[in-house]
Design a protein around this motif. Structure first.
Motif, PDB file in Angstrom:
ATOM      1  N   GLY A   1       6.845   2.058  -7.206  1.00 52.05           N
ATOM      2  CA  GLY A   1       7.408   1.556  -6.756  1.00 52.05           C
ATOM      3  C   GLY A   1       6.701   0.154  -6.552  1.00 52.05           C
ATOM      4  N   GLY A   2       6.161   0.836  -5.355  1.00 51.37           N
ATOM      5  CA  GLY A   2       4.487   0.178  -4.544  1.00 51.37           C
ATOM      6  C   GLY A   2       3.946   0.317  -5.627  1.00 51.37           C
ATOM      7  N   GLN A   3       3.178   1.011  -7.037  1.00 53.98           N
ATOM      8  CA  GLN A   3       2.462   0.852  -7.993  1.00 53.98           C
ATOM      9  C   GLN A   3       2.543  -0.039  -8.706  1.00 53.98           C
ATOM     10  N   ARG A   4       3.560  -0.181  -9.287  1.00 51.23           N
ATOM     11  CA  ARG A   4       4.697  -1.040 -10.091  1.00 51.23           C
ATOM     12  C   ARG A   4       3.974  -2.753  -9.328  1.00 51.23           C
ATOM     13  N   GLN A   5       4.596  -2.940  -8.500  1.00 50.51           N
ATOM     14  CA  GLN A   5       4.721  -4.253  -7.198  1.00 50.51           C
ATOM     15  C   GLN A   5       2.791  -4.655  -7.310  1.00 50.51           C
ATOM     16  N   ARG A   6       1.816  -3.862  -7.628  1.00 52.24           N
ATOM     17  CA  ARG A   6       0.286  -3.942  -8.164  1.00 52.24           C
ATOM     18  C   ARG A   6       0.016  -4.160  -8.683  1.00 52.24           C
TER      19      ARG A   6
END
Length: 260
Positions: free
Chosen positions: A156-161
């Motif tokens: 999720g954090g990577q998709r947000q970035r």
């Protein structure tokens, strides 16, 4: 210097007034957070800035240049090119699942470049420059080497970035985030906080819509509380969260005080 100025902005959907005479200034380099209950007009305001919604009336200026102007009942003056000056990171990321990380960043600019030139050599040069910028942004987001990955392969954090990098592709002067932590756990929320802080620039203003009051306190230079389509109160995080002046602000904060 004032990066964004909004004057008397109004927007209705049917008979429902979603924005009612919104007036707001955001300075270059400032991180401003919009808080308030659902339905208060926060997301609609962001969408109006990006022209995903067209206001019924009001004025929007970016660095003192009018990009939208409309009096009630009159035809709107809308600068379509201004859409590239305002980046928007959508809630739930809104990445294209069928495209790689790199393609998610380059799809829109390459479509524009394809329409703008029929010269194959020039088009190839533009495409290569677009790929280089995308790779540079991904590296800055800690995603070097993930260009060929697909959204389902990312955390999720990577998709947000990736979503943030995509919004940065046109180098916008105004960068907006709509609930950037709503789909993330507390550890990843801290990661997004660090990324937003790292994007601070004297020539870029950022506007963050969030329901997470602790996140708003941590990330903001200034906090704006919206209620029923209007700006009810604004000030520093300490002023709004610790010594609110409005009864509506106090009622809202008391309902979510545990998040502080």
């Amino acid at each position: 210097m004032t990066a964004l100025e909004i004057k008397d902005l109004n927007k209705t959907f049917g008979e429902r007034e979603v924005l009612r005479g919104v007036n707001l200034r955001v300075e270059g380099g400032e991180i401003l957070t919009l808080i308030g209950a659902s339905g208060g007009g926060k997301t609609t305001l962001l969408r109006c800035l990006n022209f995903l919604e067209i206001p019924d009336s009001g004025e929007i200026r970016i660095y003192d240049t009018p990009v939208f102007s409309r009096r009630a009942g009159e035809r709107a003056m809308c600068d379509a090119a201004a859409q590239r000056r305002v980046g928007l990171v959508f809630q739930e990321f809104q990445l294209f699942p069928q495209y790689s990380v790199l393609d998610n960043l380059t799809l829109a600019p390459k479509l524009t470049q394809r329409r703008s030139t029929k010269n194959l050599k020039e088009r190839k040069r533009l495409f290569e420059a677009t790929d280089a910028r995308a790779r540079e942004l991904l590296a800055a987001m800690g995603l070097a080497g993930r260009e060929g990955a697909y959204p389902y392969e990312l955390s999720g954090g990577q998709r947000q970035r990736v979503a943030i990098a995509r919004a940065l592709m046109p180098d916008p002067e105004i960068l907006c985030f709509d609930e950037p932590t709503s789909a993330l756990d507390p550890e990843l929320t801290g990661e997004v906080l660090r990324v937003i802080r790292s994007l601070r620039s004297p020539t870029r203003a950022m506007i963050v819509v969030t329901h997470e009051l602790s996140f708003a306190r941590a990330v903001s230079d200034r906090v704006v509380f919206m209620a029923e389509g209007k700006i009810e109160e604004e000030g520093t995080p300490g002023e709004v969260f610790d010594t609110p002046k409005s009864d509506k602000t106090r009622a809202f904060l008391s309902s979510g005080i545990a998040d502080l």
